[in-house]
Each structure stands twice: as C-alpha cells, then as structure tokens.
Design an enzyme around this catalytic site. Structure first.
Site, mmCIF file in Angstrom:
data_model
loop_
_atom_site.group_PDB
_atom_site.id
_atom_site.type_symbol
_atom_site.label_atom_id
_atom_site.label_comp_id
_atom_site.label_asym_id
_atom_site.label_seq_id
_atom_site.Cartn_x
_atom_site.Cartn_y
_atom_site.Cartn_z
ATOM 1 N N CYS B 22 0.849 -1.190 0.000
ATOM 2 C CA CYS B 22 0.000 0.000 0.000
ATOM 3 C C CYS B 22 0.883 1.239 0.000
ATOM 4 O O CYS B 22 1.832 1.278 0.789
ATOM 5 C CB CYS B 22 -0.886 0.005 1.244
ATOM 6 S SG CYS B 22 -1.840 1.502 1.474
ATOM 7 N N PRO B 23 0.662 2.254 -0.799
ATOM 8 C CA PRO B 23 -0.459 2.472 -1.708
ATOM 9 C C PRO B 23 -0.160 2.036 -3.148
ATOM 10 O O PRO B 23 -0.851 2.484 -4.069
ATOM 11 C CB PRO B 23 -0.622 3.998 -1.657
ATOM 12 C CG PRO B 23 0.790 4.488 -1.566
ATOM 13 C CD PRO B 23 1.546 3.446 -0.772
#
Lengths: 141, 83
Positions: B22-23
C-alpha cells in the site's frame, strides 16, 4: 465533477512521518484530489536539496531506537522513499509544494533552488491559511 | 457478481501489483485506468490485504463499477468496470 482539495501542513522533518505523508498524498492523487502542501519548520530542512532522501540525516518522530528496523522493513517491503512518494503523487495529480520562507531561512536555504526539485515556490503563512480555508480535507503532520 | 461470473470475465487490462505494498496497488490501478476505454474491465492483482477495501472505495469515489474480488492463494484478483 470538481475535484476535492486537500491542504497539508507539513511540519515534520522525520522520516517516519514524511513516509506517512507520502502515502496519504498518494491516496489523494489516486482520487484526483488537488493537493497543496505547505512545508513548515522541520519539514523545510528535510526538503533541502542536500538532505531529501538521505535518511541518515533524518530522525524518527516516534521511538528513535526503531529507525534501523523501520528503514529495513521499508526496503524489504519495497516501499518507496518519502521523496519518491511525493514525486509520483505530483506526476499523477495537481499537487503543489510550497515552502515556508522563514523555515527555509532557519535552515540556511533561502532560494527555491536550495530545495529538491519538487518544490514549487516559497510562500508565507497567508497562502497556507487561504488554502486551508478552501480545502475539503485539512491535515497537519 | 458471483465468483463464477467473475471467473468468466475477460479483462481488457490486468494490473499486476503483487510486488508492491500500500499504496502501490491503488496507484497502479489509477495509472492503468487511463489506458482503457469506458465500459472495459480491469483486473488488479494485489497481495496487499488493504487493497481489497481500497479499490471498492476508490471505485465509488471515481464512479467506476466495482465488480468483485476473487481470493487466490496469497493474493487477490479485484475486478472493476471503467465508467
């Protein structure tokens, strides 16, 4: 659909908080938000051209003893550096980085050219507050 | 969509973001969506647990249609249709 605005007051010059800021603005970029970042006090030091991604010159905001573990984990998880997050977000969305003039002077960096190439301009507190007033999302890190 | 329907979908674009945390997957999806036409289907592969929550939310915000997620061993296949 008019894009939402995010205003980020970036006070921190710590590698852990800068990384968090980088992840948050990446999310904003994915949502096509217009982002204005105001780089304040400690943040302006981290944005100095000779510092930036040089993590050796940056501290941790929380639990300094964990810095080595933190940096090692970022690497093994292939997480981008904070500067890379900022660069990528800027490529994706309308993101402007404004450096506080006083903060720059405190760390001996007076000209835009003294900061990493992502910085857009040097500004004062008035610009920050008018952006904050208009923003849909306001953050201070 | 049911798992069977999802298995039958033919994606115009498959984004393999399994190497990123993430991201990363969200940003990969954001970049790739610009390369397909409205109505086309995109499949995002992610090993990141958060992505299966992030992508549906992102679809809602961006107006794309989230179609569903298939769980494979160690990763997810997330399907959406571009608006």
């Amino acid at each position: 659909m008019e894009s939402k605005k995010m205003c980020l007051g970036l006070f921190t010059g710590s590698v852990d908080k800068l990384t968090a800021a980088g992840i948050i603005i990446s999310g904003a970029a994915a949502l096509d938000m217009k982002v204005d970042i105001y780089v304040l006090l400690q943040g302006a030091r981290a944005f100095r051209k000779d510092i930036g991604d040089d993590a050796g010159q940056l501290q941790m905001a929380e639990n300094p003893a964990l810095k080595a573990e933190f940096m090692e984990s970022l690497k093994s998880l292939k997480v981008k550096t904070w500067v890379e997050f900022f660069r990528e977000a800027k490529e994706i969305t309308d993101l402007k980085i404004h450096i506080c003039g006083l903060a720059g002077k405190i760390w001996g960096a007076e000209k835009l050219d003294d900061f990493i190439d992502l910085a857009d301009d040097i500004c004062g507190i008035g610009a920050y507050l008018s952006s904050a007033e208009e923003a849909d999302v306001n953050l201070f890190i | 969509m049911t798992a069977e329907e999802l298995l039958g979908l033919k994606a115009s674009k498959i984004v393999d973001a399994r190497g990123t945390a993430c991201p990363g997957p969200l940003l990969e999806a954001k970049k790739a969506i610009g390369t397909i036409m409205p109505g086309e289907i995109m499949e995002v592969l992610s090993a990141d647990e958060g992505t299966k929550v992030d992508i549906p939310k992102w679809c809602t915000k961006q107006g794309h249609e989230y179609l569903g997620t298939l769980e494979e061993s160690g990763y997810y296949r997330i399907f959406l249709k571009k608006s």
